[in-house]
Write a protein that holds these residues in place. Structure first.
Motif, PDB file in Angstrom:
ATOM      1  N   SER A 226       7.465   8.506  -7.040  1.00 19.34           N
ATOM      2  CA  SER A 226       8.573   7.759  -6.446  1.00 19.34           C
ATOM      3  C   SER A 226       8.045   6.842  -5.342  1.00 19.34           C
ATOM      4  N   VAL A 227       8.370   5.570  -5.437  1.00 21.78           N
ATOM      5  CA  VAL A 227       7.836   4.608  -4.477  1.00 21.78           C
ATOM      6  C   VAL A 227       8.759   4.429  -3.280  1.00 21.78           C
ATOM      7  N   GLY A 228       9.964   5.022  -3.306  1.00 14.94           N
ATOM      8  CA  GLY A 228      10.885   4.869  -2.194  1.00 14.94           C
ATOM      9  C   GLY A 228      11.500   3.481  -2.164  1.00 14.94           C
ATOM     10  N   ALA A 229      12.312   3.244  -1.160  1.00 14.41           N
ATOM     11  CA  ALA A 229      12.975   1.944  -1.049  1.00 14.41           C
ATOM     12  C   ALA A 229      12.063   0.970  -0.305  1.00 14.41           C
ATOM     13  N   ALA A 230      12.252  -0.301  -0.604  1.00 13.74           N
ATOM     14  CA  ALA A 230      11.475  -1.315   0.113  1.00 13.74           C
ATOM     15  C   ALA A 230      11.920  -1.340   1.570  1.00 13.74           C
ATOM     16  N   PRO A 231      10.987  -1.457   2.507  1.00  8.52           N
ATOM     17  CA  PRO A 231      11.391  -1.620   3.911  1.00  8.52           C
ATOM     18  C   PRO A 231      12.164  -2.923   4.040  1.00  8.52           C
ATOM     19  N   SER A 232      13.029  -3.001   5.018  1.00  9.29           N
ATOM     20  CA  SER A 232      13.768  -4.257   5.155  1.00  9.29           C
ATOM     21  C   SER A 232      13.935  -4.632   6.620  1.00  9.29           C
TER      22      SER A 232
ATOM     23  N   LEU B  71      10.325 -12.325   6.958  1.00  9.52           N
ATOM     24  CA  LEU B  71       9.816 -10.967   7.051  1.00  9.52           C
ATOM     25  C   LEU B  71      10.415 -10.056   5.985  1.00  9.52           C
ATOM     26  N   THR B  72      11.709 -10.139   5.799  1.00  6.44           N
ATOM     27  CA  THR B  72      12.333  -9.229   4.834  1.00  6.44           C
ATOM     28  C   THR B  72      11.849  -9.516   3.410  1.00  6.44           C
ATOM     29  N   ASP B  73      11.598 -10.803   3.124  1.00  9.30           N
ATOM     30  CA  ASP B  73      11.059 -11.162   1.802  1.00  9.30           C
ATOM     31  C   ASP B  73       9.637 -10.625   1.632  1.00  9.30           C
ATOM     32  N   CYS B  74       8.835 -10.700   2.713  1.00  7.14           N
ATOM     33  CA  CYS B  74       7.468 -10.177   2.669  1.00  7.14           C
ATOM     34  C   CYS B  74       7.485  -8.686   2.324  1.00  7.14           C
ATOM     35  N   LEU B  75       8.360  -7.961   3.014  1.00 10.36           N
ATOM     36  CA  LEU B  75       8.430  -6.520   2.808  1.00 10.36           C
ATOM     37  C   LEU B  75       8.857  -6.205   1.372  1.00 10.36           C
ATOM     38  N   ARG B  76       9.840  -6.928   0.895  1.00 12.85           N
ATOM     39  CA  ARG B  76      10.350  -6.688  -0.461  1.00 12.85           C
ATOM     40  C   ARG B  76       9.277  -7.036  -1.505  1.00 12.85           C
ATOM     41  N   GLU B  77       8.658  -8.202  -1.343  1.00 10.90           N
ATOM     42  CA  GLU B  77       7.635  -8.608  -2.328  1.00 10.90           C
ATOM     43  C   GLU B  77       6.438  -7.671  -2.304  1.00 10.90           C
ATOM     44  N   GLY B  78       6.030  -7.278  -1.090  1.00 14.27           N
ATOM     45  CA  GLY B  78       4.892  -6.364  -0.969  1.00 14.27           C
ATOM     46  C   GLY B  78       5.193  -5.053  -1.659  1.00 14.27           C
ATOM     47  N   HIS B  79       6.374  -4.524  -1.382  1.00 11.98           N
ATOM     48  CA  HIS B  79       6.778  -3.255  -1.976  1.00 11.98           C
ATOM     49  C   HIS B  79       6.778  -3.353  -3.498  1.00 11.98           C
ATOM     50  N   SER B  80       7.386  -4.414  -4.022  1.00  7.28           N
ATOM     51  CA  SER B  80       7.497  -4.475  -5.480  1.00  7.28           C
ATOM     52  C   SER B  80       6.141  -4.772  -6.117  1.00  7.28           C
ATOM     53  N   ALA B  81       5.275  -5.533  -5.442  1.00  2.00           N
ATOM     54  CA  ALA B  81       3.938  -5.794  -6.010  1.00  2.00           C
ATOM     55  C   ALA B  81       3.123  -4.503  -6.052  1.00  2.00           C
ATOM     56  N   GLY B  82       3.193  -3.717  -4.988  1.00  2.00           N
ATOM     57  CA  GLY B  82       2.466  -2.442  -4.950  1.00  2.00           C
ATOM     58  C   GLY B  82       2.996  -1.487  -6.000  1.00  2.00           C
TER      59      GLY B  82
ATOM     60  N   ALA C 284       0.827  -1.205   0.000  1.00  2.00           N
ATOM     61  CA  ALA C 284       0.000   0.000   0.000  1.00  2.00           C
ATOM     62  C   ALA C 284       0.858   1.251   0.000  1.00  2.00           C
ATOM     63  N   LEU C 285       1.973   1.210   0.750  1.00  2.92           N
ATOM     64  CA  LEU C 285       2.880   2.363   0.777  1.00  2.92           C
ATOM     65  C   LEU C 285       3.440   2.641  -0.622  1.00  2.92           C
ATOM     66  N   ALA C 286       3.891   1.571  -1.289  1.00  2.44           N
ATOM     67  CA  ALA C 286       4.494   1.759  -2.612  1.00  2.44           C
ATOM     68  C   ALA C 286       3.461   2.293  -3.605  1.00  2.44           C
ATOM     69  N   ALA C 287       2.274   1.663  -3.621  1.00  2.00           N
ATOM     70  CA  ALA C 287       1.250   2.078  -4.586  1.00  2.00           C
ATOM     71  C   ALA C 287       0.748   3.483  -4.265  1.00  2.00           C
TER      72      ALA C 287
END
Lengths: 91, 995
Positions: free
Chosen positions: B485-491, B462-473, B188-191
């Motif tokens: 700008s979507v910013g960096a994925a949380p990690s 957890l880190t994979d969840c954050l990365r996948e969520g960010h890139s999917a959004g 949601a943050l990325a989108a």
């Protein structure tokens, strides 16, 4: 399902009523009983892409010709059905 | 009751609010909990283990999970009209005064008489319905069904009407994010940052998902701080909407989703004017499923004993709710993730009784932890658990080397690995794909526009969840052209790798449950395999595996794994059943929304409705319309007396009736006449301007479709009326003819049904009344306004009206149309102006009586199976033009001599009442299908003839006028003589209407 009415934009399927196959053309006045029988009763039951007639009764009242995949419900095109069922002009 | 009674509550920690104590009761006993608790966590905190009895065997059951997948802890929530059965204790937010009761036990949860069903279990196995009760069939209704229903059941629905209301709403967005855990928040943050309109749905009351139970560090922040920061950032975005307490239940075509919002389920009673629940239809261009994963149990003997809980649920109760499910906890796991529960237990000060790890070797860290805290790590499996309603007795372990061991504990945490939530992505028949490395199915073949990320996609770190969520959004937004700008994925760096060795089932003699809610055991699966029900769909139906309200969320995979084992196939070869909505149970009330009771459908009122209601009219439902049926006056003893008076008043003086419900269509254009010629069987192009004509339409198959009067108001303007029932359909049909069949005709159609109020004014004194209403300059004489004339007139006061000299009653009559807003005033004015002539309003009953007296056909005769000739209107069919239905109307069977045609019917005994539906049999013949010669379609008591009369459809009826036949009415047990007669009973010459 959502249908993109060319006049109203994408709308929910509850605004539309379904008639069915858009292929049959109403035979001309002299076509005879067999041709009319076929027009009235015989329909293809397509699993896949087919042209259908839908009525936007909850919107602009346009009859639409919708090309739809009956298996996936994917809608390939929507256009006004003007003349879609008109008698084919016989030479 | 006091907060101190929460013996299993930790002194500190958790996400509950200890400053807000709440009281509640379960099975009549009072308990305390805190704001932030669920009913389940509050029960855990109070040391309540036994919460229900199982469906079939009435086995004592405890809480298994901490989420909406709960199969065991189903309770009746609230009392009286608000009692709601089968509510999952794990999803009920605690409120002060909450009342819940356990289900499916009698007389009490502790002592349940029907637990003797366990002794009968050999006959209650899979397929028992099919086998045991095959015969004698007679006993099914009398004996078996009531018995089974009493024995096996869930909660009781409320017996009173639900006092709360439910509503439905629409929402639209670019990107829909399903799930508010780490993956969903990152998506949601990325989108949202990219600029897309985002809706995020979270099932729970708070965002965070597993972070609330497992914690962690994200971008250097403790999990709860990161959640708060993410929520703040999302809330600040204007185009992002966060919907908590909202479960996405279904994915439908073209990006339409259903979501259930529990608006006020967390309160005892919804605040005034607020719904309890709201059913959303969310239309999204892209959907990111971040619905997480569900931990799965392992099947072993006695695996349903209260006290056995999923390892992740144990962590949730300890970490999130500060409630400890056990004092002395054991763990049975086949993976590293389960070990997190040991950490949580130790941190909470519990004793760890031991860990049974099905894998070959525990890690050095795990061994060190065990020796530090003095517990054993047993390499093997839990063979079975002994215990019952009082909880776990002992845990019997089968060690890898063949030796046995026993663990003493009051709690057993079980982890068999995790299943990504593939429900939503598979609802369009997409088959999930098997991944060996995690021994689970992951989404595949998701509907267009939908993708899965994080744990729902098989990424459990957890880190994979954050990365996948960010890139999917980010991808969803970019796909739609949002370029922000979507910013960096949380990690997160606290991501220990987890290894897993699949283990589904420990074979043994004791009852080992696969599906807890439907009491399906491992031996039921084996029985199904033996009897040939090996396909997953057969397995499901035969054993009822996965068919309970939890839809097998915690059981399906173990079931198919066991079947795969038994049949020598792999799990992917065995396959999964079809996933269908809804993902969680949805109350019928939510699906109905406001459409209940008097709002079940919309109501249409005629323009004179309020005036009629003031006069005490009795209304009848006609489709959506309320129509005045008759207008009783004081002293009349029944409807017949009122209707008879109304008919006599019309035939002897003047009356009026609101006929605005008729469909009204303006037909405009140079080709309007040609168009009407093609849709009616008779000709309208030759109709003179200022004239009206009765028209009949056929369907293309030759049957009569509709009738009505159409007037020509100008060269290029006709005013067409339809029956009340077919108003909408005729409009659709005419538009079809105009647009699809005859596009070459220059003609336009406008529905004006709601624009005009129309009254029929009938009776010999009609003209007297009209003269009081219509401007004196208008010529209403027989010469100036002859029968079937139609034109615009000026009313006194300057209002323009349309006047039609048409008659349904057979009397001298007009129909008058005024703009709908003047309908009420016209009715009131006619009453005043007509008082001197004894003007009488009449309803639909009197209208019906007069039409039967005149032999006019209506709905009962226009039944979709009659031809124009059947109705006596065959001569109207033009032979000079083509029209809809012409060719098919000429088919052999449609012109056969023995067709049932409209005739009049009179009982020979004039005192006898005629009933519609009675069959017409030739005199002397025995009633039966072969001798059935038609039936009575419409009846009325005719005030003019002083007896009951009717119309009927009778074979060869027109040749049989004067014949005495039999009316056979088996429904009412009546047989009597009738005379077949001409259908026009009153004024057959028609002089009255022309006068």
């Amino acid at each position: 399902m959502r249908i993109a009415c060319p006049f109203c934009g994408p709308r929910e399927n509850s605004e539309f009523s379904y008639l069915g196959d858009a292929k049959p053309k109403r035979p001309g006045p002299d076509a005879g009983e067999d041709a009319v029988y076929e027009y009235v009763y015989l329909r293809d039951n397509v699993a896949g892409e087919m042209a259908e007639l839908w009525y936007h009764g909850g919107g602009c009242r346009a009859w639409l010709q919708v090309r739809r995949n009956t298996v996936t419900h994917e809608i390939l095109s929507v256009e006004p059905a003007a003349g879609a069922g008109a008698a084919s002009v016989t030479p | 009751m006091s907060a101190a009674d929460q013996t299993q509550r930790l002194a500190k920690g958790g996400l509950i609010d200890r400053s807000k104590p709440l009281g509640f009761s379960f099975d009549g006993k009072s308990f305390a909990g805190y704001h932030g608790d669920t009913l389940a966590s509050a029960l855990v905190a109070n040391g309540v283990r036994l919460v229900g009895r199982s469906f079939k065997y009435h086995r004592p059951r405890g809480i298994l999970t901490a989420g909406s997948e709960e199969p065991n802890a189903l309770v009746e929530l609230r009392t009286g009209a608000r009692r709601e059965p089968n509510t999952r204790a794990t999803t009920i937010e605690l409120y002060d005064g909450l009342v819940a009761a356990s289900q499916n036990r009698w007389p009490s949860l502790d002592f349940d008489i029907l637990s003797v069903n366990q002794l009968a279990s050999p006959i209650l196995v899979a397929g028992f319905y099919y086998k045991t009760f095959m015969w004698p069939a007679k006993l099914w209704e009398a004996l078996y069904e009531p018995l089974i229903r009493r024995a096996a059941g869930l909660g009781r629905a409320a017996t009173q009407s639900d006092p709360d209301h439910y509503e439905k709403a629409w929402a639209h967005c670019d990107v829909l994010v399903v799930g508010g855990g780490p993956t969903g928040l990152a998506a949601a943050l990325a989108a949202g940052r990219a600029g897309a309109r985002v809706i995020l749905c979270e099932e729970e009351p708070t965002l965070g998902g597993r972070l609330l139970s497992d914690g962690g560090t994200i971008d250097g922040l403790p999990a709860t701080d990161w959640i708060a920061q993410a929520a703040d950032e999302l809330s600040a975005m204007l185009d992002v909407r966060i919907m908590t307490r909202t479960t996405l239940t279904g994915a439908y075509d073209h990006g339409t989703h259903a979501a259930l919002e529990r608006v006020n389920d967390h309160l005892p009673v919804p605040p005034e004017h607020q719904p309890r629940q709201r059913l959303w239809r969310i239309v999204a261009k892209r959907t990111v499923v971040a619905a997480g994963a569900l931990e799965r149990p392992i099947v072993f003997g006695g695996n349903d004993v209260p006290g056995i809980m999923l390892a992740s649920a144990v962590r949730t109760y300890i970490n999130r709710y500060a409630a400890t499910p056990a004092k002395r906890l054991a763990l049975f796991t086949n993976n590293d993730d389960g070990w997190k529960t040991v950490d949580a237990a130790i941190a909470a000060g519990l004793t760890v009784a031991g860990v049974v790890d099905a894998r070959q070797e525990a890690s050095a860290d795990q061994r060190a932890l065990a020796s530090k805290h003095g517990f054993a790590v047993l390499n093997g499996v839990v063979d079975h658990v002994d215990g019952g309603r009082k909880g776990i007795g002992s845990i019997e372990v089968a060690l890898a080397g063949g030796a046995r061991a026993t663990l003493e504990a009051d709690g057993l945490a079980v982890s068999g690995g995790w299943n990504p939530s593939v429900g939503l992505t598979s609802q369009h028949r997409g088959r999930p794909k098997w991944r060996d490395d995690i021994a689970a199915f992951v989404p595949d073949g998701a509907p267009p526009g939908m993708s899965a990320a994080g744990a729902a996609n098989g990424a459990f770190l957890l880190t994979d969840c954050l990365r996948e969520g960010h890139s999917a959004g980010a991808a969803a937004a970019a796909d739609l052209g949002f370029g922000g700008s979507v910013g960096a994925a949380p990690s997160s760096d606290d991501a220990p790798a987890s290894s897993l060795t699949p283990l589904w089932h420990v074979a043994g003699k004791k009852k080992a449950f696969v599906d807890f809610q439907n009491d399906v055991t491992a031996s039921d699966i084996a029985l199904a395999a033996r009897e040939g029900f090996q396909s997953v769909e057969h397995l499901k139906r035969y054993t009822t595996l996965g068919m309970a309200t939890d839809q097998g969320k915690s059981s399906n995979l173990q079931g198919l794994a066991i079947m795969a084992e038994l049949t020598g196939r792999s799990i992917p070869q065995t396959g999964t059943t079809i996933y269908r909505p809804p993902y969680v149970p949805v109350a019928i009330g939510a699906l109905a929304g406001h459409h209940r009771d008097e709002n079940f459908h919309s109501v249409r009122l005629t323009p004179s409705h309020h005036w009629a209601a003031e006069r005490g009219a009795v209304f009848v439902d006609t489709g959506l319309w309320k129509r005045a049926q008759w207008y009783p006056i004081k002293g009349e003893k029944d409807w017949l007396e009122s209707v008879t008076r109304e008919v006599k008043a019309v035939r002897g003086g003047v009356g009026f009736c609101d006929v605005s419900t008729l469909g009204k269509i303006d037909v405009h254009g140079p080709n309007a006449g040609t168009f009407l010629d093609r849709v009616y069987i008779n000709t309208f192009s030759t109709l003179a301007v200022g004239k009206a004509r009765y028209g009949l339409m056929l369907r293309e198959d030759g049957m009569v479709y509709d009738d009505g009067t159409t007037s020509r108001l100008a060269e290029d303007h006709y005013f067409l009326t339809t029956t009340t029932a077919k108003a909408g359909l005729v409009m659709q049909h005419l538009e079809f003819c105009r647009q699809v069949l005859f596009p070459e005709l220059d003609v336009q159609l406008t529905s004006v049904s709601d624009q005009w109020a129309q009254f029929s004014i009938a009776g010999p004194r009609t003209r007297d009344l009209l003269c009081e209403i219509v401007d004196p300059g208008e010529d209403l004489s027989n010469e100036g306004f002859p029968f079937m004339a139609a034109r615009e007139v000026l009313l006194r006061g300057g209002l323009k009206a349309r006047l039609f000299r048409i008659s349904f009653s057979g009397e001298m009559a007009f129909e008058i149309s005024v703009p709908a807003r003047f309908g009420d005033a016209l009715a009131r004015n006619m009453m005043i102006a007509g008082e001197q002539f004894g003007v009488t309003p009449y309803g639909t009953e009197a209208l019906g009586v007069m039409r039967v007296e005149k032999g006019h056909v209506a709905g009962p005769e226009l039944n979709g199976m009659t031809t124009a000739a059947d109705l006596g209107l065959g001569k109207m069919m033009s032979t000079k033009k083509d029209f809809i239905g012409r060719v098919m109307a000429g088919r052999e069977a449609l012109v056969a001599a023995d067709r049932q045609v409209v005739v009049g019917i009179k009982p020979v005994d004039k005192a006898r009442r005629l009933r519609s539906g009675a069959h017409v049999i030739r005199k002397g013949e025995i009633p039966g299908p072969d001798t059935d010669g038609g039936y009575v379609t419409s009846v009325c008591f005719s005030p003019m003839l002083g007896q009951w009369i009717g119309l009927g459809l009778v074979s060869r009826g027109r040749e049989r006028i004067g014949e005495i036949a039999s009316a056979h009415d088996p429904l009412r047990g009546e047989d009597y003589e009738i005379e077949l007669c001409h259908p026009v009973f009153y004024d057959p010459e028609g002089g009255r209407q022309r006068g």
